[in-house]
Design a protein around this motif. Structure first.
Motif, PDB file in Angstrom:
ATOM      1  N   LEU A 165      20.132  -0.500   7.379  1.00 17.07           N
ATOM      2  CA  LEU A 165      19.904  -1.469   6.304  1.00 17.07           C
ATOM      3  C   LEU A 165      18.648  -1.090   5.522  1.00 17.07           C
ATOM      4  CD1 LEU A 165      20.646  -4.912   8.023  1.00 17.07           C
ATOM      5  CD2 LEU A 165      22.213  -3.269   7.023  1.00 17.07           C
ATOM      6  N   LEU A 166      17.594  -0.752   6.272  1.00 16.65           N
ATOM      7  CA  LEU A 166      16.306  -0.441   5.661  1.00 16.65           C
ATOM      8  C   LEU A 166      16.408   0.756   4.721  1.00 16.65           C
ATOM      9  CD1 LEU A 166      13.459  -1.592   6.010  1.00 16.65           C
ATOM     10  CD2 LEU A 166      12.976   0.242   7.589  1.00 16.65           C
ATOM     11  N   THR A 167      17.092   1.825   5.188  1.00 20.21           N
ATOM     12  CA  THR A 167      17.154   3.026   4.354  1.00 20.21           C
ATOM     13  C   THR A 167      17.957   2.769   3.089  1.00 20.21           C
ATOM     14  OG1 THR A 167      18.976   3.796   5.742  1.00 20.21           O
ATOM     15  CG2 THR A 167      16.812   4.733   6.167  1.00 20.21           C
ATOM     16  N   VAL A 168      18.999   1.917   3.166  1.00 21.25           N
ATOM     17  CA  VAL A 168      19.770   1.617   1.955  1.00 21.25           C
ATOM     18  C   VAL A 168      18.872   0.905   0.941  1.00 21.25           C
ATOM     19  CG1 VAL A 168      21.642   0.227   1.002  1.00 21.25           C
ATOM     20  CG2 VAL A 168      22.024   1.550   3.071  1.00 21.25           C
ATOM     21  N   VAL A 169      18.103  -0.092   1.400  1.00 21.67           N
ATOM     22  CA  VAL A 169      17.242  -0.829   0.483  1.00 21.67           C
ATOM     23  C   VAL A 169      16.142   0.074  -0.076  1.00 21.67           C
ATOM     24  CG1 VAL A 169      15.627  -2.746   0.284  1.00 21.67           C
ATOM     25  CG2 VAL A 169      17.745  -3.032   1.563  1.00 21.67           C
ATOM     26  N   LEU A 170      15.452   0.827   0.819  1.00 22.10           N
ATOM     27  CA  LEU A 170      14.368   1.696   0.369  1.00 22.10           C
ATOM     28  C   LEU A 170      14.882   2.756  -0.590  1.00 22.10           C
ATOM     29  CD1 LEU A 170      12.388   2.258   3.698  1.00 22.10           C
ATOM     30  CD2 LEU A 170      11.836   0.711   1.826  1.00 22.10           C
ATOM     31  N   GLY A 171      16.037   3.345  -0.252  1.00 28.58           N
ATOM     32  CA  GLY A 171      16.623   4.362  -1.116  1.00 28.58           C
ATOM     33  C   GLY A 171      16.900   3.817  -2.505  1.00 28.58           C
ATOM     34  N   SER A 172      17.448   2.595  -2.581  1.00 29.29           N
ATOM     35  CA  SER A 172      17.774   2.012  -3.883  1.00 29.29           C
ATOM     36  C   SER A 172      16.515   1.769  -4.706  1.00 29.29           C
ATOM     37  CB  SER A 172      18.510   0.685  -3.695  1.00 29.29           C
ATOM     38  OG  SER A 172      19.631   0.873  -2.894  1.00 29.29           O
ATOM     39  N   VAL A 173      15.479   1.239  -4.044  1.00 33.73           N
ATOM     40  CA  VAL A 173      14.233   0.984  -4.773  1.00 33.73           C
ATOM     41  C   VAL A 173      13.691   2.289  -5.331  1.00 33.73           C
ATOM     42  CG1 VAL A 173      11.862   0.166  -4.550  1.00 33.73           C
ATOM     43  CG2 VAL A 173      13.703  -1.074  -3.421  1.00 33.73           C
ATOM     44  N   MET A 174      13.674   3.354  -4.495  1.00 36.10           N
ATOM     45  CA  MET A 174      13.179   4.646  -4.957  1.00 36.10           C
ATOM     46  C   MET A 174      14.043   5.173  -6.104  1.00 36.10           C
ATOM     47  SD  MET A 174      10.376   5.758  -3.841  1.00 36.10           S
ATOM     48  CE  MET A 174      10.290   7.558  -3.950  1.00 36.10           C
ATOM     49  N   TYR A 175      15.352   4.935  -6.049  1.00 37.69           N
ATOM     50  CA  TYR A 175      16.234   5.391  -7.124  1.00 37.69           C
ATOM     51  C   TYR A 175      15.831   4.743  -8.437  1.00 37.69           C
ATOM     52  CZ  TYR A 175      20.397   6.033  -9.959  1.00 37.69           C
ATOM     53  OH  TYR A 175      21.250   6.344 -10.979  1.00 37.69           O
ATOM     54  N   VAL A 176      15.591   3.416  -8.384  1.00 38.14           N
ATOM     55  CA  VAL A 176      15.191   2.701  -9.602  1.00 38.14           C
ATOM     56  C   VAL A 176      13.864   3.236 -10.113  1.00 38.14           C
ATOM     57  CG1 VAL A 176      14.515   0.452 -10.514  1.00 38.14           C
ATOM     58  CG2 VAL A 176      16.484   0.636  -8.995  1.00 38.14           C
ATOM     59  N   ILE A 177      12.929   3.523  -9.183  1.00 38.29           N
ATOM     60  CA  ILE A 177      11.600   3.999  -9.590  1.00 38.29           C
ATOM     61  C   ILE A 177      11.663   5.413 -10.146  1.00 38.29           C
ATOM     62  CG2 ILE A 177       9.299   4.636  -8.757  1.00 38.29           C
ATOM     63  CD1 ILE A 177       9.482   2.445  -6.690  1.00 38.29           C
ATOM     64  N   GLU A 178      12.376   6.321  -9.458  1.00 40.99           N
ATOM     65  CA  GLU A 178      12.243   7.744  -9.741  1.00 40.99           C
ATOM     66  C   GLU A 178      13.329   8.336 -10.633  1.00 40.99           C
ATOM     67  OE1 GLU A 178      10.235  10.470  -8.347  1.00 40.99           O
ATOM     68  OE2 GLU A 178       8.717   8.947  -7.934  1.00 40.99           O
ATOM     69  N   SER A 179      14.542   7.779 -10.620  1.00 35.81           N
ATOM     70  CA  SER A 179      15.687   8.512 -11.180  1.00 35.81           C
ATOM     71  C   SER A 179      15.476   9.006 -12.609  1.00 35.81           C
ATOM     72  CB  SER A 179      16.966   7.674 -11.085  1.00 35.81           C
ATOM     73  OG  SER A 179      16.826   6.504 -11.846  1.00 35.81           O
ATOM     74  N   SER A 180      14.716   8.289 -13.430  1.00 34.89           N
ATOM     75  CA  SER A 180      14.566   8.725 -14.817  1.00 34.89           C
ATOM     76  C   SER A 180      13.638   9.925 -14.966  1.00 34.89           C
ATOM     77  CB  SER A 180      14.027   7.586 -15.687  1.00 34.89           C
ATOM     78  OG  SER A 180      14.612   6.369 -15.329  1.00 34.89           O
ATOM     79  N   TYR A 181      12.747  10.140 -13.979  1.00 34.08           N
ATOM     80  CA  TYR A 181      11.738  11.188 -14.131  1.00 34.08           C
ATOM     81  C   TYR A 181      11.923  12.345 -13.182  1.00 34.08           C
ATOM     82  CZ  TYR A 181       9.754   6.941 -16.051  1.00 34.08           C
ATOM     83  OH  TYR A 181       9.579   5.778 -16.746  1.00 34.08           O
TER      84      TYR A 181
ATOM     85  N   ILE D 121      20.327  -4.582  -2.121  1.00 29.36           N
ATOM     86  CA  ILE D 121      19.584  -5.431  -1.187  1.00 29.36           C
ATOM     87  C   ILE D 121      20.556  -6.366  -0.470  1.00 29.36           C
ATOM     88  CG2 ILE D 121      19.045  -7.437  -2.620  1.00 29.36           C
ATOM     89  CD1 ILE D 121      16.244  -7.378  -1.586  1.00 29.36           C
ATOM     90  N   ARG D 122      21.748  -6.546  -1.061  1.00 27.34           N
ATOM     91  CA  ARG D 122      22.759  -7.398  -0.427  1.00 27.34           C
ATOM     92  C   ARG D 122      23.071  -6.950   0.988  1.00 27.34           C
ATOM     93  NH1 ARG D 122      26.707  -7.615  -5.686  1.00 27.34           N
ATOM     94  NH2 ARG D 122      25.645  -9.352  -6.689  1.00 27.34           N
ATOM     95  N   ILE D 123      22.835  -5.651   1.246  1.00 29.99           N
ATOM     96  CA  ILE D 123      23.165  -5.145   2.583  1.00 29.99           C
ATOM     97  C   ILE D 123      22.378  -5.877   3.663  1.00 29.99           C
ATOM     98  CG2 ILE D 123      21.498  -3.277   2.924  1.00 29.99           C
ATOM     99  CD1 ILE D 123      24.010  -1.528   3.595  1.00 29.99           C
ATOM    100  N   LEU D 124      21.237  -6.443   3.277  1.00 32.00           N
ATOM    101  CA  LEU D 124      20.440  -7.187   4.255  1.00 32.00           C
ATOM    102  C   LEU D 124      21.202  -8.400   4.777  1.00 32.00           C
ATOM    103  CD1 LEU D 124      16.839  -7.108   2.781  1.00 32.00           C
ATOM    104  CD2 LEU D 124      17.822  -5.698   4.571  1.00 32.00           C
ATOM    105  N   ARG D 125      22.164  -8.897   3.981  1.00 30.22           N
ATOM    106  CA  ARG D 125      22.927 -10.060   4.432  1.00 30.22           C
ATOM    107  C   ARG D 125      23.794  -9.727   5.641  1.00 30.22           C
ATOM    108  NH1 ARG D 125      25.662 -13.431  -0.235  1.00 30.22           N
ATOM    109  NH2 ARG D 125      25.574 -14.969   1.454  1.00 30.22           N
ATOM    110  N   LEU D 126      23.990  -8.408   5.866  1.00 32.03           N
ATOM    111  CA  LEU D 126      24.780  -7.999   7.040  1.00 32.03           C
ATOM    112  C   LEU D 126      24.084  -8.369   8.345  1.00 32.03           C
ATOM    113  CD1 LEU D 126      26.232  -4.492   6.169  1.00 32.03           C
ATOM    114  CD2 LEU D 126      27.302  -6.716   5.980  1.00 32.03           C
ATOM    115  N   MET D 127      22.795  -8.690   8.256  1.00 32.59           N
ATOM    116  CA  MET D 127      22.071  -9.074   9.477  1.00 32.59           C
ATOM    117  C   MET D 127      22.737 -10.260  10.164  1.00 32.59           C
ATOM    118  SD  MET D 127      18.019  -8.563   9.048  1.00 32.59           S
ATOM    119  CE  MET D 127      17.734  -8.987   7.331  1.00 32.59           C
ATOM    120  N   ARG D 128      23.533 -11.014   9.382  1.00 30.29           N
ATOM    121  CA  ARG D 128      24.244 -12.150   9.977  1.00 30.29           C
ATOM    122  C   ARG D 128      25.307 -11.706  10.970  1.00 30.29           C
ATOM    123  NH1 ARG D 128      23.969 -14.756   4.441  1.00 30.29           N
ATOM    124  NH2 ARG D 128      22.930 -16.753   4.799  1.00 30.29           N
TER     125      ARG D 128
END
Lengths: 276, 276, 276, 276
Positions: A165-181, D121-128
């Motif tokens: 779960l953590l890697t999916v969330v962290l990966g997405s945040v990094m994608y939003v931050i970095e993908s354009s540059y 971030i929706r993936i966090l809901r899988l914690m349920r």
């Protein structure tokens, strides 16, 4: 485990059973050692086949050898089934499945090219080595290791689930931050792959943050990973330490004072001095 | 260990024995300190020799110094043999073998070019430092560390054996997945090398997956490596903790049967039942 | 620690002493908080100064601010010395030395260009934060951590000494194997650097083996590093666990049955039931 | 936690409450399973949307699906608020906040482009998942893990605080050493990022020292990191081991004072002295 009846073997089958499945007789031992050598050789052949210059030079030799080994192992497999007391149980056992998996790739090669490189899976058959050479202490150690992992199985599963779960969330945040540059973070799946590479401290560097915000966020992830990497180590260590203690404690009770907690090498009660 | 008889030394030999092998007399101490300095200097010379710009400038100086040190250490080695109480035992001892290894590369250089760079092995002779400076607590600590590793030797061997099997299988699978699209995975041996680099979390990044399937499989391997890296840590930690506890064990000796190893809360000998 | 006499302070000095060294009075608390803010700001200024685009734009502002902070901290330092009960002890104390180190770089800048970037060392002064905000539990935790590291100091020193010897030998062997085919292994010192990068599992990949022999040898080193990395973890874990246990065991003895091992929250002997 | 009164629900609301919040009835279970599937699908859609070739081909489909999921989850969220016994408590609870966070990005997209990728971030809901499938042992394990981390929270905070100070200082020193010769160390913040990458043994290699002094200093940092990485592992392991031991503690209750927490070898209550 399938519970098929133990069938009767002819004396001929029995003799072969002893040779193939046991390692107590000289013939059985010889068979096992020859088998180990054949396994090692066949793996080496497959490995060498994958090296381009060698492949160009010895292509025909490699193909011949590979087929030879596959035929030998196929015959061996059929023999094992034929002289087994419970053929079904053998076929569905861990070793039986590996034995089958170890001959399939050559045949699958006709359908999917490149599949025969998976023949290196044969190396797993070397796990028999401890049994063959009667390396009892090693067998015990590996059982203990397996037990410690087995006991911490659930904790590790929960841990890996949260990491996912953590890697999916962290990966997405990094994608939003970095993908354009950054030409590295091309999509969210790739960014998740980056997050795994970073959290596990592998850190290839094929993808690395370039924006200041991305680098700051990555630094945070790494420092978090510092604390996270401690978790599985803690799990396994505690489990091993518990196993160790359990295997060392005796459950004898002193017949006189009824107290427990004696060492396994104790002959007399350490509290009242009477014979255990 | 060879059990040759302790031979008689002449008084002259004995005096040298005390200087070379012991560090109790002022002369012996001075000898050892000079030796440590010579070892360090000779390693520094070899290191500097490998730096191209320095090598170009001071080639002759380096060669001279290297030969000088080798001659000095050769004489020292012969002296050690000559004034040893049990020459064979010395020659075959751990330190004796290292002392020999530390002079060989210069001579081997004639046969294999580049061998003299292995002279840096001389740095291993610095291990004598704890003994020379009577750093008893450090000696004890290093013995404890060695003991913990020694005790977990079998578990670690089993562990490394499985890691070996695992990396061969994982490397082969990655080779099948990646080899057509990736210039890094050129052969199975190289892919096995990649699997080791990944599982140990070293992660150079000289070879990295590029296909989506390869990246997904790598992420799996890394997360698995997360749990796997916990295993040797667990092994060593448990062993160290056990040693620690043992060393805190009671050192009372049973006055009757003379055996040791009693718990600190024991009132009676657990072997013969007499009062402690 | 220097044992100079405690000198008498004038009431004026005493008042300042309370403000600067203590955080009990409102004035003292305010002073400490302002100081923390100034420290943070000064570190941020130095960091921003190192960013080329910002430096071009605000060069004069940065230089002014830096000098301002340095002057403020210099005055503060002199004040601390002036109103300290034992000036020498303060100057030579851990915090006193850091306070001095934190103003020097600006002045050293005249001699060595670039030195002023070391002003970020001021961030170490933030360590006072626990004391200022009376974060007693955090202070305790940090003392425990420091104690665990302190106790395992000798074991870790021995460990690092062997790592040093090992990396020199491994680096040299890799230099002999790789130097002719690899532009990375340019000299033995660089190869030793590579060995450290590999053994610690950092694995930059700026230098990586390219020959089959080199890759095989590297794989061996990494797998060895697997077991080696377990050692310091084991050391620290055992030490921490010991500290934990010690701090939780009570050393009260039951006045009736004379037995020990009571919990710290026990009011009655758990063996005979009499009042502790 | 807000302590608003438990409000009365109409029978209609109650029925929905059971379906949405509980997983005991068939309808409730079905609802939860459909929800989990919808969550997974919506995350997969967002991930695929980030892959350029897929995005080009199916742009309209992805947008439609994303809006559909967001509308579904918005309705679900409003329903949860509507049929909750304590709406405020739900909204401010951990799960309530995540539920809200999981629908916001689509709406925020109008303001900040790219925000909708945070829908993963929706993936966090899988914690349920553990609660829904009544995986009690897994729930227990995750509570234990959380407890161990919770208990070592302060120690880890202190540790990370020192790591932060350390990386700032190390980064600055490396900046002074390397910045003139290395295109990687462009500013102190970047050098601090490098220090984090190195100390955590991630080691991307996007920035690596090139000067001999820088490499020597880096090697020192890495070897230091060796000892440092042991600290959080030690913290967590000790805490886990303590929790384990506690959970193995006797669960006898004193018949007199009704207090728990007795050792397994206790015969008398340690709080009131009466027989257990």
């Amino acid at each position: 485990m399938t519970k098929d009846k133990i069938r009767k073997l002819t004396p001929f089958q029995q003799r072969w059973h002893n040779i193939i499945f046991e390692a107590d007789t000289p013939a059985g031992r010889l068979f096992d050692i020859l088998l180990l050598i054949a396994i090692l050789l066949s793996v080496v052949v497959v490995m060498m086949e994958s090296v381009a210059p060698l492949q160009l030079k010895y292509e025909r030799l490699f193909t011949t050898l590979e087929w030879m080994f596959t035929i030998v192992f196929t015959i061996e497999y059929l023999f094992r089934v034929w002289c087994s007391y419970r053929p079904k149980a053998y076929i569905l056992s861990f070793y039986g499945l590996i034995d089958l998996l170890c001959i399939l790739p050559t045949y699958v090669e006709f359908v999917f090219g490149g599949a025969h490189f998976l023949l290196t899976i044969r190396i797993l058959r070397l796990m028999r080595i401890f049994r063959i050479f009667k390396l009892v202490p090693f067998l015990n150690e590996s059982k203990q290791l397996a037990l410690a992992l087995e006991h911490s199985r659930r904790k590790i599963a929960v841990f890996l689930f949260f990491i996912l779960l953590l890697t999916v969330v962290l990966g997405s945040v990094m994608y939003v931050i970095e993908s354009s540059y950054n030409s590295g973070f091309t999509s969210i799946p790739v960014s998740v792959y980056w997050a795994v590479v970073t959290l596990t401290t592998v850190g290839y560097g094929d993808i690395a943050p370039v924006t200041p915000l991305g680098q700051a966020f990555s630094a945070l992830i790494m420092i978090m990973g510092y604390a996270i990497i401690a978790v599985p180590t803690g799990i396994v260590t505690v489990e091993m330490s518990r196993l160790k203690n359990e295997s060392e404690v005796d459950n004898r009770i002193c017949p006189h004072c009824m107290r427990e907690g004696h060492d396994s090498n104790a002959d007399y009660c350490k509290f009242c001095g009477s014979k255990l």
